[in-house]
Enzyme design. Structure first.
Site, mmCIF file in Angstrom:
data_model
loop_
_atom_site.group_PDB
_atom_site.id
_atom_site.type_symbol
_atom_site.label_atom_id
_atom_site.label_comp_id
_atom_site.label_asym_id
_atom_site.label_seq_id
_atom_site.Cartn_x
_atom_site.Cartn_y
_atom_site.Cartn_z
ATOM 1 N N LYS A 159 0.873 -1.188 0.000
ATOM 2 C CA LYS A 159 0.000 0.000 0.000
ATOM 3 C C LYS A 159 0.904 1.231 0.000
ATOM 4 C CE LYS A 159 -3.986 1.901 2.511
ATOM 5 N NZ LYS A 159 -4.957 2.070 1.420
HETATM 6 N N1 PPE Z 1 -7.986 -0.981 -2.792
HETATM 7 C C1 PPE Z 1 -7.400 0.224 -2.695
HETATM 8 C C2 PPE Z 1 -6.698 0.777 -3.877
HETATM 9 C C3 PPE Z 1 -7.453 0.923 -1.492
HETATM 10 O O1 PPE Z 1 -6.870 2.110 -1.398
HETATM 11 C C4 PPE Z 1 -8.159 0.384 -0.393
HETATM 12 C C5 PPE Z 1 -8.240 1.113 0.897
HETATM 13 C C6 PPE Z 1 -8.759 -0.886 -0.546
HETATM 14 C C7 PPE Z 1 -8.654 -1.533 -1.760
HETATM 15 C C8 PPE Z 1 -9.462 -1.561 0.594
HETATM 16 O O2 PPE Z 1 -8.547 -2.043 1.540
HETATM 17 P P1 PPE Z 1 -8.909 -2.165 3.078
HETATM 18 O O3 PPE Z 1 -9.045 -0.792 3.607
HETATM 19 O O4 PPE Z 1 -7.782 -2.897 3.692
HETATM 20 O O5 PPE Z 1 -10.178 -2.929 3.164
HETATM 21 N N2 PPE Z 1 -8.198 2.523 0.788
HETATM 22 C C9 PPE Z 1 -7.893 3.327 1.945
HETATM 23 C C10 PPE Z 1 -7.598 4.753 1.587
HETATM 24 C C11 PPE Z 1 -8.701 5.579 1.111
HETATM 25 C C12 PPE Z 1 -8.300 7.036 0.948
HETATM 26 O O6 PPE Z 1 -8.992 7.752 0.207
HETATM 27 O O7 PPE Z 1 -7.323 7.477 1.573
HETATM 28 C C13 PPE Z 1 -8.968 3.174 3.010
HETATM 29 O O8 PPE Z 1 -10.074 2.751 2.726
HETATM 30 O O9 PPE Z 1 -8.659 3.482 4.170
#
Ligand code: PPE
Length: 316
Positions: A159
């Site tokens: 990430k």
């Molecule tokens: N894909 C991406 C590209 C992504 O950024 C997130 C989280 C997810 C999937 C979902 O992952 P998880 O949170 O572990 O379920 N995106 C984070 C950032 C958002 C932002 O705008 O900053 C979040 O949801 O915290």
């Protein structure tokens, strides 16, 4: 607008919000060398609790390791404790946490191996990502003209801040065209994920989601949804998804820490199912919120309670 809290954790110390600043020539500014997390802390009847803390800490350290940035001296346990401390000291009943690991100030040039690796953890109040109303009625989204980050270029299992340049292209294009969010395809043309969310489809009572090989972030909410679906006896398949399956799915929804479980009601102006939150989406969403808000037993041990300090007056 972001509402400041009192303290931010920096390399083992709590510092004032306004002091959490970096130099413009820090490595991260020119070269994007950061990895981060997004974590929610929910208000439960027994106080604030951080959702899936261990898993988020693990992914943060994994993200750093991929970029040879795991040179900081904090263990998983210390990082987890730091997150609990940040929430406690800022005294919020619920919040969003943002740990960031970055290459700091020192050398200039692409090679950042000699630059210090700094760890910050901030938290603040953050409401519904795609709007309050979206949770019940769903969002209107598009398929992005931008492709998701490709294998062997920017690794999707990390990430990394730099991945979000791609996410920004997807998101800004969607917003400019009047949609709430964009769904990106991978380099092979299969469904990948949203700019900041994983994606799930429902067809014939079965739940489908793209595999990790489709350039998706290994979402912790994605894993939560899969676990909840198993608990509820909903069959779940991880596999490549052609774009057109989005249009003929019975239900589609996003999962993410910020987005939680958000239904999608149309894609490229094609109505998904009945054009509102579908029954399987609703079941999963209800179960998700019942667990995170402490209304249902935390049967998987997903919540880490934050010790709330007694106000000084109460001790007298
Ligand atoms: N894909 C991406 C590209 C992504 O950024 C997130 C989280 C997810 C999937 C979902 O992952 P998880 O949170 O572990 O379920 N995106 C984070 C950032 C958002 C932002 O705008 O900053 C979040 O949801 O915290």
């Amino acid at each position: 607008m972001l509402k400041a809290t009192e303290k931010i954790w920096h390399n083992g110390r709590l510092i004032a919000w306004d002091d959490a600043k970096i130099h413009v020539l820090s490595h991260v500014v020119s070269y994007g060398s950061s990895v981060f997390e997004g974590i929610r802390c929910y208000a439960t009847p027994s106080g604030p609790a951080i959702f899936r803390l261990k898993e988020h800490v693990r992914r943060l350290v994994d993200s750093a390791k991929i970029y040879r940035m795991d040179t900081f001296k904090f263990s998983h346990e210390e990082l987890a404790q730091a997150m609990l401390d940040v929430v406690q000291v800022n005294g919020l009943p619920s919040c969003y946490l943002r740990p960031i690991v970055l290459r700091g100030y020192g050398e200039v040039g692409v090679n950042g191996l000699k630059n210090p690796v700094d760890v910050y953890i901030a938290c603040w109040e953050w409401g519904k990502y795609l709007g309050e109303e979206a949770m019940a009625s769903g969002v209107d989204v598009c398929v992005a003209s931008w492709t998701r980050i490709a294998p062997n270029t920017l690794p999707a299992l990390s990430k990394a801040g730099a991945n979000y340049m791609n996410s920004q292209l997807i998101k800004m294009e969607a917003m400019a065209n009047g949609y709430s969010e964009g769904i990106a395809l991978d380099t092979a043309g299969y469904v990948s994920e949203g700019s900041g969310e994983n994606i799930f489809l429902v067809r014939d009572g079965k739940l489908l989601t793209p595999p990790l090989g489709a350039s998706v972030l290994p979402g912790i909410t994605r894993d939560t949804v899969v676990t909840i679906a198993r608990d509820l006896g909903i069959p779940i398949v991880e596999g490549i998804i052609p774009r057109e399956l989005l249009y003929i799915a019975d239900e589609v929804f996003f999962s993410g820490t910020a987005a939680e479980v958000t239904p999608i009601r149309s894609i490229d102006r094609i109505t998904v199912g009945k054009g509102s939150r579908g029954p399987i989406t609703e079941r999963i969403q209800k179960e998700f919120f019942a667990i995170v808000e402490g209304r249902k037993e935390d049967r998987h041990g997903w919540l880490s309670p934050v010790e709330v300090r007694e106000p000084a007056a109460a001790l007298k």
